[in-house]
Design an enzyme around this catalytic site. Sequence first.
Site, PDB file in Angstrom:
ATOM      1  CB  CYS A 109      -0.931  -0.004   1.202  1.00 21.97           C
ATOM      2  SG  CYS A 109      -1.955   1.488   1.336  1.00 21.97           S
ATOM      3  CB  CYS A 210      -9.573  -4.702  13.389  1.00 22.86           C
ATOM      4  SG  CYS A 210      -8.007  -3.875  13.787  1.00 22.86           S
TER       5      CYS A 210
END
Length: 359
Positions: A109, A210
Amino acid sequence: MEKETVLIGLSGGVDSAAAAVLLKEQGYRVIGATMLIWDPSLPVPTGPYAKNACLSPEKEDLSEIRAIAKRLDIEFFAIDCRERYRQVVLENFRQEYACGHTPNPCVICNSRIKFGVLPQEARRQRIAFDKFATGHYARVFFDSQTGKYQLKKGADPARDQSYFLHRLTQEQLAGVLFPLGDMTKPQIRALARQAGLAVADKEDSQDFYCGDYNELLNFPNRPGDIVTQDGTPVARHNGIWGYTIGKRKGLGISGFKTPMYVVRIDARKNQVVIGPKEALYSSSLQAEDVSWVSGLPPAPVFDCQIKIRNLHIPAQARVTVLENGKLSAVFEQPQLSVTAGQSAVLYDGENVLGGGIIC
């Protein structure tokens, strides 16, 4: 003399907000930008840390970022990077797990999206700026003798993020600023409080996602064997992507005198291989898709320190540069859980030399 304009990537956290404060104090004209990467078709993660993940719905973050921009009296733009993020980061994530590897999406990223697509798309939208900045804990210096930019560790060892930035190119380093490179976290929070920013005590981001990784992967079950190192089946699995090197709990095995860990994942045989802890140690590794900070390796064979994951203490090793963008490394001391798909990042003291994907 007209001030330089800096586009800073704002995430809604204290680090990037404090970096914007510092840039303003240093006399720059600052513009804030955040990259939109959340795909509404993805499952929304839940749990206490979900809202602090990189990949999560951005509505709350955008509200905080706009409040930061208003408080600092700077322009703010939300840049749509969703399509490229899906194509580059999420597809790589899925492909690596399908091969039995454990990827690091933050490395991909940073080099391809945050320091690539985000500033490129901002310029395409005619947002004019001279430099791009982030709140990473790292440093950049220009070496006048070599004519190259050097990427260095952040001054605070506990916060250094150079591991995630090792794939940045000379062109990217030439146009980047890391205002927090010489600072510590307590100093950053104090700066944010002095600036009256509500995010001064906000918790740090925990992970790139998460929720349950299986929600992102969305693979159908592909049952196979969990086997010992000699090939003896001891249990079954529903997909190799549910296992990582070093995993101990949740293996569904019993009857062993010593704790057993995942020591290897064999995608070709669709097997998860388990063994005792000593089987997790490796004296060497190979890496591919190697990127060099200077554009070239320092020598065909050289000594350096290698981090095999972000929190790993750099280990002394001898590196041999191979053909086709690969390298091999032999450690002075065997290292625990060398994991395919993770990045091996090479250091010469404070300087980042480059790195590649462990294969």
